[in-house]
Design a protein around this motif. Structure first.
Motif, PDB file in Angstrom:
ATOM      1  N   ALA A  78     -17.612 -31.310  54.618  1.00 30.38           N
ATOM      2  CA  ALA A  78     -16.635 -30.348  55.129  1.00 30.38           C
ATOM      3  C   ALA A  78     -16.058 -29.471  54.023  1.00 30.38           C
ATOM      4  N   GLU A  79     -16.001 -30.011  52.812  1.00 32.01           N
ATOM      5  CA  GLU A  79     -15.387 -29.291  51.702  1.00 32.01           C
ATOM      6  C   GLU A  79     -16.304 -28.220  51.114  1.00 32.01           C
ATOM      7  N   ASP A  80     -17.592 -28.274  51.430  1.00 27.50           N
ATOM      8  CA  ASP A  80     -18.547 -27.332  50.820  1.00 27.50           C
ATOM      9  C   ASP A  80     -19.561 -26.802  51.837  1.00 27.50           C
ATOM     10  N   VAL A  81     -19.087 -26.385  52.985  1.00 32.74           N
ATOM     11  CA  VAL A  81     -19.941 -25.860  54.047  1.00 32.74           C
ATOM     12  C   VAL A  81     -20.683 -24.622  53.523  1.00 32.74           C
ATOM     13  N   PRO A  82     -22.035 -24.651  53.530  1.00 34.54           N
ATOM     14  CA  PRO A  82     -22.825 -23.590  52.909  1.00 34.54           C
ATOM     15  C   PRO A  82     -23.152 -22.405  53.830  1.00 34.54           C
ATOM     16  N   PHE A  83     -22.174 -21.923  54.548  1.00 34.28           N
ATOM     17  CA  PHE A  83     -22.332 -20.752  55.401  1.00 34.28           C
ATOM     18  C   PHE A  83     -21.264 -19.731  55.012  1.00 34.28           C
ATOM     19  N   PRO A  84     -21.511 -18.452  55.261  1.00 37.16           N
ATOM     20  CA  PRO A  84     -20.527 -17.428  54.898  1.00 37.16           C
ATOM     21  C   PRO A  84     -19.206 -17.594  55.668  1.00 37.16           C
ATOM     22  N   ASP A  85     -18.140 -17.145  55.060  1.00 35.05           N
ATOM     23  CA  ASP A  85     -16.841 -17.134  55.737  1.00 35.05           C
ATOM     24  C   ASP A  85     -16.929 -16.278  56.998  1.00 35.05           C
ATOM     25  N   ALA A  86     -16.083 -16.585  57.967  1.00 34.00           N
ATOM     26  CA  ALA A  86     -15.960 -15.843  59.227  1.00 34.00           C
ATOM     27  C   ALA A  86     -17.265 -15.831  60.028  1.00 34.00           C
ATOM     28  N   SER A  87     -18.050 -16.915  59.950  1.00 34.34           N
ATOM     29  CA  SER A  87     -19.363 -16.980  60.597  1.00 34.34           C
ATOM     30  C   SER A  87     -19.364 -17.557  62.005  1.00 34.34           C
ATOM     31  N   PHE A  88     -18.359 -18.354  62.377  1.00 34.30           N
ATOM     32  CA  PHE A  88     -18.469 -19.151  63.592  1.00 34.30           C
ATOM     33  C   PHE A  88     -17.354 -18.882  64.596  1.00 34.30           C
ATOM     34  N   ALA A  89     -17.750 -18.789  65.869  1.00 35.00           N
ATOM     35  CA  ALA A  89     -16.789 -18.650  66.959  1.00 35.00           C
ATOM     36  C   ALA A  89     -16.116 -19.985  67.255  1.00 35.00           C
ATOM     37  N   ALA A  90     -16.805 -21.076  66.966  1.00 31.97           N
ATOM     38  CA  ALA A  90     -16.251 -22.414  67.184  1.00 31.97           C
ATOM     39  C   ALA A  90     -16.800 -23.365  66.131  1.00 31.97           C
ATOM     40  N   ILE A  91     -15.918 -24.230  65.650  1.00 30.74           N
ATOM     41  CA  ILE A  91     -16.289 -25.301  64.724  1.00 30.74           C
ATOM     42  C   ILE A  91     -15.641 -26.568  65.266  1.00 30.74           C
ATOM     43  N   TYR A  92     -16.423 -27.655  65.296  1.00 33.09           N
ATOM     44  CA  TYR A  92     -15.833 -28.917  65.729  1.00 33.09           C
ATOM     45  C   TYR A  92     -16.322 -30.058  64.838  1.00 33.09           C
ATOM     46  N   THR A  93     -15.506 -31.088  64.776  1.00 27.37           N
ATOM     47  CA  THR A  93     -15.858 -32.337  64.117  1.00 27.37           C
ATOM     48  C   THR A  93     -15.600 -33.454  65.114  1.00 27.37           C
ATOM     49  N   LEU A  94     -16.360 -34.511  64.985  1.00 23.22           N
ATOM     50  CA  LEU A  94     -16.207 -35.636  65.891  1.00 23.22           C
ATOM     51  C   LEU A  94     -16.329 -36.921  65.080  1.00 23.22           C
ATOM     52  N   ALA A  95     -15.208 -37.584  64.885  1.00 22.83           N
ATOM     53  CA  ALA A  95     -15.170 -38.850  64.143  1.00 22.83           C
ATOM     54  C   ALA A  95     -15.737 -38.704  62.740  1.00 22.83           C
ATOM     55  N   SER A  96     -15.448 -37.576  62.099  1.00 20.19           N
ATOM     56  CA  SER A  96     -15.922 -37.411  60.718  1.00 20.19           C
ATOM     57  C   SER A  96     -14.793 -37.132  59.735  1.00 20.19           C
ATOM     58  N   MET A  97     -13.684 -36.570  60.198  1.00 20.24           N
ATOM     59  CA  MET A  97     -12.617 -36.185  59.273  1.00 20.24           C
ATOM     60  C   MET A  97     -12.116 -37.368  58.453  1.00 20.24           C
ATOM     61  N   HIS A  98     -12.078 -38.550  59.024  1.00 17.73           N
ATOM     62  CA  HIS A  98     -11.595 -39.719  58.274  1.00 17.73           C
ATOM     63  C   HIS A  98     -12.552 -40.106  57.137  1.00 17.73           C
ATOM     64  N   HIS A  99     -13.753 -39.533  57.103  1.00 19.27           N
ATOM     65  CA  HIS A  99     -14.710 -39.790  56.024  1.00 19.27           C
ATOM     66  C   HIS A  99     -14.623 -38.769  54.885  1.00 19.27           C
ATOM     67  N   TRP A 100     -13.929 -37.649  55.091  1.00 17.72           N
ATOM     68  CA  TRP A 100     -13.920 -36.575  54.097  1.00 17.72           C
ATOM     69  C   TRP A 100     -13.292 -37.038  52.792  1.00 17.72           C
ATOM     70  N   ASP A 101     -13.855 -36.606  51.665  1.00 16.78           N
ATOM     71  CA  ASP A 101     -13.303 -36.926  50.350  1.00 16.78           C
ATOM     72  C   ASP A 101     -11.962 -36.237  50.123  1.00 16.78           C
ATOM     73  N   ASP A 102     -11.838 -34.980  50.593  1.00 17.04           N
ATOM     74  CA  ASP A 102     -10.626 -34.186  50.377  1.00 17.04           C
ATOM     75  C   ASP A 102     -10.296 -33.465  51.683  1.00 17.04           C
ATOM     76  N   ARG A 103      -9.427 -34.073  52.480  1.00 20.10           N
ATOM     77  CA  ARG A 103      -9.103 -33.520  53.798  1.00 20.10           C
ATOM     78  C   ARG A 103      -8.539 -32.115  53.710  1.00 20.10           C
ATOM     79  N   ASP A 104      -7.624 -31.866  52.772  1.00 22.22           N
ATOM     80  CA  ASP A 104      -7.031 -30.527  52.662  1.00 22.22           C
ATOM     81  C   ASP A 104      -8.085 -29.472  52.336  1.00 22.22           C
ATOM     82  N   ALA A 105      -8.990 -29.792  51.417  1.00 16.98           N
ATOM     83  CA  ALA A 105     -10.057 -28.847  51.066  1.00 16.98           C
ATOM     84  C   ALA A 105     -10.972 -28.617  52.268  1.00 16.98           C
ATOM     85  N   GLY A 106     -11.269 -29.662  53.020  1.00 13.41           N
ATOM     86  CA  GLY A 106     -12.096 -29.520  54.217  1.00 13.41           C
ATOM     87  C   GLY A 106     -11.446 -28.627  55.253  1.00 13.41           C
ATOM     88  N   LEU A 107     -10.155 -28.827  55.496  1.00 12.59           N
ATOM     89  CA  LEU A 107      -9.448 -27.996  56.475  1.00 12.59           C
ATOM     90  C   LEU A 107      -9.424 -26.535  56.044  1.00 12.59           C
TER      91      LEU A 107
END
Length: 186
Positions: free
Chosen positions: A87-116
């Motif tokens: 989540a912290e290093d998504v390799p797509f350009p900014d402003a690319s997606f109409a919708a983004i979702y996560t499902l039972a993955s945020m609790h695994h992120w190394d850096d939640r603030d950076a991911g958000l």
């Protein structure tokens, strides 16, 4: 997070199959044909497959830090753009997606603030962000009410609007989904 190894990924996928949860999150995302969608932490690609059925696979993308999960998701949805990343290093350009979702993955992120912060940047103006976790009484593989408040506040801090939590009872568990939007204008 470095991701699951091959054996761990396959066991996780087998024991954590929840079609009702996948469907609930994809339904809440209100995906439409032709919309660009990103799943973060796609695992074996079960929810990605549902999303691709609604948007068209060529409009669906996903990331997961596990190479094994990425391979499984690519096999499940061959025309989707599935990459190894967190989540912290998504390799797509900014402003690319109409919708983004996560499902039972945020609790695994190394850096939640950076991911958000990263996910908010990847949303197109007016785009929707959905963060789904199992609601827990204490910290663990899910999210607590206190953590819901922390994440919601952080989303508001990074400029997301309409921040709210939707809860769905699925079996014996409660799914908590934090929903927010990127403003149409800055």
């Amino acid at each position: 997070m470095s991701g699951f190894g091959a054996v761990g990924a396959r066991l996780y996928a087998w024991f954590n199959r929840h079609p009702e949860t996948n469907r609930a999150v994809v339904d809440l995302a209100e995906l439409r044909a032709g919309e660009t969608v990103l799943e973060v932490g796609c695992g074996p690609g079960m929810a990605l497959e549902l999303a691709a059925q609604r948007t068209g696979a060529e409009h669906a993308a996903a990331v997961d830090p596990s190479e094994t999960f990425v391979a499984m998701a690519r096999k499940r949805v061959p025309r989707a753009d599935v990459r190894v990343a967190g989540a912290e290093d998504v390799p797509f350009p900014d402003a690319s997606f109409a919708a983004i979702y996560t499902l039972a993955s945020m609790h695994h992120w190394d850096d939640r603030d950076a991911g958000l912060l990263t996910l908010a940047a990847k949303l197109a103006p007016g785009g929707r962000l959905l963060l789904a976790e199992r609601l827990l009484d204490r910290p663990g593989h899910g999210i607590t009410p206190a953590q819901l408040g922390e994440v919601s506040a952080r989303l508001a801090d990074v400029g997301q609007t309409g921040v709210r939590t939707v809860q769905r009872r699925i079996g014996r568990r409660t799914l908590a989904v934090i929903v927010s939007e990127r403003p149409v204008t800055a």
